[in-house]
Design a protein around this motif. Sequence first.
Motif, mmCIF file in Angstrom:
data_model
loop_
_atom_site.group_PDB
_atom_site.id
_atom_site.type_symbol
_atom_site.label_atom_id
_atom_site.label_comp_id
_atom_site.label_asym_id
_atom_site.label_seq_id
_atom_site.Cartn_x
_atom_site.Cartn_y
_atom_site.Cartn_z
ATOM 1 N N ALA A 84 0.834 -1.205 0.000
ATOM 2 C CA ALA A 84 0.000 0.000 0.000
ATOM 3 C C ALA A 84 0.871 1.258 0.000
ATOM 4 C CB ALA A 84 -0.927 -0.002 1.210
ATOM 5 N N SER A 85 1.958 1.242 0.744
ATOM 6 C CA SER A 85 2.868 2.395 0.770
ATOM 7 C C SER A 85 3.532 2.593 -0.592
ATOM 8 C CB SER A 85 3.938 2.197 1.844
ATOM 9 O OG SER A 85 3.365 2.162 3.133
ATOM 10 N N VAL A 86 3.876 1.488 -1.245
ATOM 11 C CA VAL A 86 4.472 1.568 -2.583
ATOM 12 C C VAL A 86 3.496 2.215 -3.555
ATOM 13 C CG1 VAL A 86 5.191 0.180 -4.568
ATOM 14 C CG2 VAL A 86 6.088 -0.339 -2.286
ATOM 15 N N VAL A 87 2.256 1.759 -3.567
ATOM 16 C CA VAL A 87 1.270 2.307 -4.495
ATOM 17 C C VAL A 87 1.001 3.778 -4.185
ATOM 18 C CG1 VAL A 87 -1.136 2.160 -5.254
ATOM 19 C CG2 VAL A 87 0.209 0.075 -4.942
ATOM 20 N N GLU A 88 0.978 4.125 -2.915
ATOM 21 C CA GLU A 88 0.764 5.529 -2.543
ATOM 22 C C GLU A 88 1.871 6.424 -3.103
ATOM 23 O OE1 GLU A 88 0.202 8.282 1.493
ATOM 24 O OE2 GLU A 88 0.443 6.101 1.656
ATOM 25 N N THR A 89 3.093 5.924 -3.162
ATOM 26 C CA THR A 89 4.218 6.714 -3.657
ATOM 27 C C THR A 89 4.349 6.643 -5.172
ATOM 28 O OG1 THR A 89 5.433 6.343 -1.599
ATOM 29 C CG2 THR A 89 6.718 7.050 -3.503
ATOM 30 N N ALA A 90 4.361 5.430 -5.714
ATOM 31 C CA ALA A 90 4.660 5.241 -7.134
ATOM 32 C C ALA A 90 3.438 5.302 -8.028
ATOM 33 C CB ALA A 90 5.358 3.891 -7.337
ATOM 34 N N GLY A 91 2.244 5.119 -7.437
ATOM 35 C CA GLY A 91 1.033 5.047 -8.239
ATOM 36 C C GLY A 91 0.891 3.684 -8.893
ATOM 37 N N THR A 92 -0.254 3.403 -9.439
ATOM 38 C CA THR A 92 -0.459 2.158 -10.183
ATOM 39 C C THR A 92 0.118 2.314 -11.587
ATOM 40 O OG1 THR A 92 -2.430 1.563 -8.939
ATOM 41 C CG2 THR A 92 -2.193 0.592 -11.116
ATOM 42 N N GLY A 93 0.743 1.237 -12.078
ATOM 43 C CA GLY A 93 1.387 1.306 -13.382
ATOM 44 C C GLY A 93 2.853 1.642 -13.291
ATOM 45 N N TYR A 94 3.485 1.302 -12.178
ATOM 46 C CA TYR A 94 4.923 1.534 -12.002
ATOM 47 C C TYR A 94 5.718 0.428 -12.696
ATOM 48 C CZ TYR A 94 3.510 -1.577 -8.166
ATOM 49 O OH TYR A 94 2.940 -2.578 -7.430
ATOM 50 N N TRP A 95 7.020 0.687 -12.872
ATOM 51 C CA TRP A 95 7.933 -0.341 -13.344
ATOM 52 C C TRP A 95 8.581 -0.999 -12.134
ATOM 53 C CZ3 TRP A 95 8.554 -2.366 -18.088
ATOM 54 C CH2 TRP A 95 9.565 -3.330 -18.223
ATOM 55 N N LEU A 96 8.700 -2.330 -12.160
ATOM 56 C CA LEU A 96 9.251 -3.107 -11.064
ATOM 57 C C LEU A 96 10.618 -3.650 -11.478
ATOM 58 C CD1 LEU A 96 8.897 -4.451 -8.278
ATOM 59 C CD2 LEU A 96 7.503 -6.215 -9.396
ATOM 60 N N GLN A 97 11.682 -3.077 -10.926
ATOM 61 C CA GLN A 97 13.051 -3.494 -11.227
ATOM 62 C C GLN A 97 13.587 -4.316 -10.056
ATOM 63 O OE1 GLN A 97 15.563 -3.808 -13.216
ATOM 64 N NE2 GLN A 97 17.182 -4.040 -11.709
ATOM 65 N N ILE A 98 13.986 -5.567 -10.342
ATOM 66 C CA ILE A 98 14.425 -6.490 -9.295
ATOM 67 C C ILE A 98 15.858 -6.904 -9.558
ATOM 68 C CG2 ILE A 98 13.967 -8.667 -8.117
ATOM 69 C CD1 ILE A 98 11.144 -8.202 -9.977
ATOM 70 N N ASP A 99 16.757 -6.491 -8.683
ATOM 71 C CA ASP A 99 18.140 -6.929 -8.731
ATOM 72 C C ASP A 99 18.264 -8.125 -7.787
ATOM 73 O OD1 ASP A 99 20.548 -6.540 -9.957
ATOM 74 O OD2 ASP A 99 21.124 -4.781 -8.818
ATOM 75 N N VAL A 100 18.771 -9.234 -8.291
ATOM 76 C CA VAL A 100 18.771 -10.482 -7.527
ATOM 77 C C VAL A 100 19.614 -10.384 -6.260
ATOM 78 C CG1 VAL A 100 19.300 -12.951 -7.693
ATOM 79 C CG2 VAL A 100 18.316 -11.756 -9.639
ATOM 80 N N ASP A 101 20.535 -9.407 -6.205
ATOM 81 C CA ASP A 101 21.340 -9.282 -4.985
ATOM 82 C C ASP A 101 20.554 -8.735 -3.796
ATOM 83 O OD1 ASP A 101 21.257 -6.495 -5.362
ATOM 84 O OD2 ASP A 101 23.292 -6.386 -6.132
ATOM 85 N N VAL A 102 19.259 -8.467 -3.967
ATOM 86 C CA VAL A 102 18.415 -8.158 -2.814
ATOM 87 C C VAL A 102 18.288 -9.379 -1.903
ATOM 88 C CG1 VAL A 102 16.180 -8.780 -3.841
ATOM 89 C CG2 VAL A 102 16.305 -6.943 -2.122
ATOM 90 N N LEU A 103 18.471 -10.564 -2.469
ATOM 91 C CA LEU A 103 18.463 -11.789 -1.671
ATOM 92 C C LEU A 103 19.756 -11.909 -0.866
ATOM 93 C CD1 LEU A 103 17.033 -14.265 -4.311
ATOM 94 C CD2 LEU A 103 15.949 -13.711 -2.117
ATOM 95 N N ASP A 104 19.660 -12.534 0.276
ATOM 96 C CA ASP A 104 20.846 -12.763 1.083
ATOM 97 C C ASP A 104 21.785 -13.732 0.360
ATOM 98 O OD1 ASP A 104 21.698 -12.319 4.152
ATOM 99 O OD2 ASP A 104 22.378 -14.284 3.455
#
Length: 298
Positions: free
Chosen positions: A210-230
């Motif tokens: 909900a916080s993400v949508v409040e900031t970015a709005g609907t229709g954002y781009w989702l960029q995932i860098d695999v190093d977010v994992l431990d």
Amino acid sequence: MIALLSAPSNLGLRPPQRGSVPGVSKAPEALREAGLFRRLLDDGATDAGVVLAGRYIDDDDARAPGHVRNEEALVDHARRLADRLTSILDAGDAPLVIGGDCSLLLGIGVALARRGGAGLVHVDGHTDFRHPGNSDECASVAGEDLAAATGLHWPAIADIDGLAPYFAPQRAVHIGHRDDDEELEEVRGIIGLVVSAADAAVAASDDLAASVVETAGTGYWLQIDVDVLDPEVMPAVDSPDPGGLGVPELTELLRRLAPRAIGASVTVFDPDLDPDGRFARLLADVVVDALRTLGTAV
């Protein structure tokens, strides 16, 4: 409908050793071998082909000041990637870009800026906010992509075709850094929402989404860098740092974020660090489980 697009670029990374080449350009085919493409195609996705990058060059001895590694090839690839993404988006599909390194965010940003802009959700183990205003070490866009995407880098990469910023900073979200990130305080003052890996791991997924949508709005781009994992669960990345998310936490977070995303990209997995393919299979499971609803609520 998801449109799978391979973007095997390694242009934004430093060489592992002098004269060598980063292995992340092999990631799309390693993930294809691990079943990622087949499983999503069986679910109804389409294969949108590949956008090849130019040759990687270790140009440290020849590169002039004020330029990043492989700059000419990076900008050329960004424009061609943007053209392909524009065609996918115009067809009403949700692109899922399989990289490659996270300098792909330049081409993604150009495509979305051409369309009037979108929010950005940057899920990454690092803020990637190094830029000429805070560092004399700028060279590798894969460690500078969020800064470039929000207009804070040299114009050659941050203002391609006069489109800076590709993403408005106030509509950008970063999730996943470690608490010792060097650019953290600056990022907190510029980016709309900043959430550490530690905080994301304990946050209620619905509340964080909900916080993400409040900031970015609907229709954002989702960029995932695999190093977010431990690195205990995903060591096959360029810059592994302890304190990352576990597989269940990342999967649940992405499940909440995927439906409202216009598209997504998965980057920085390095098959050279995965000789038996087990981490490719793990990543394929995460992507299929977490992103199969990409774009369904946009």
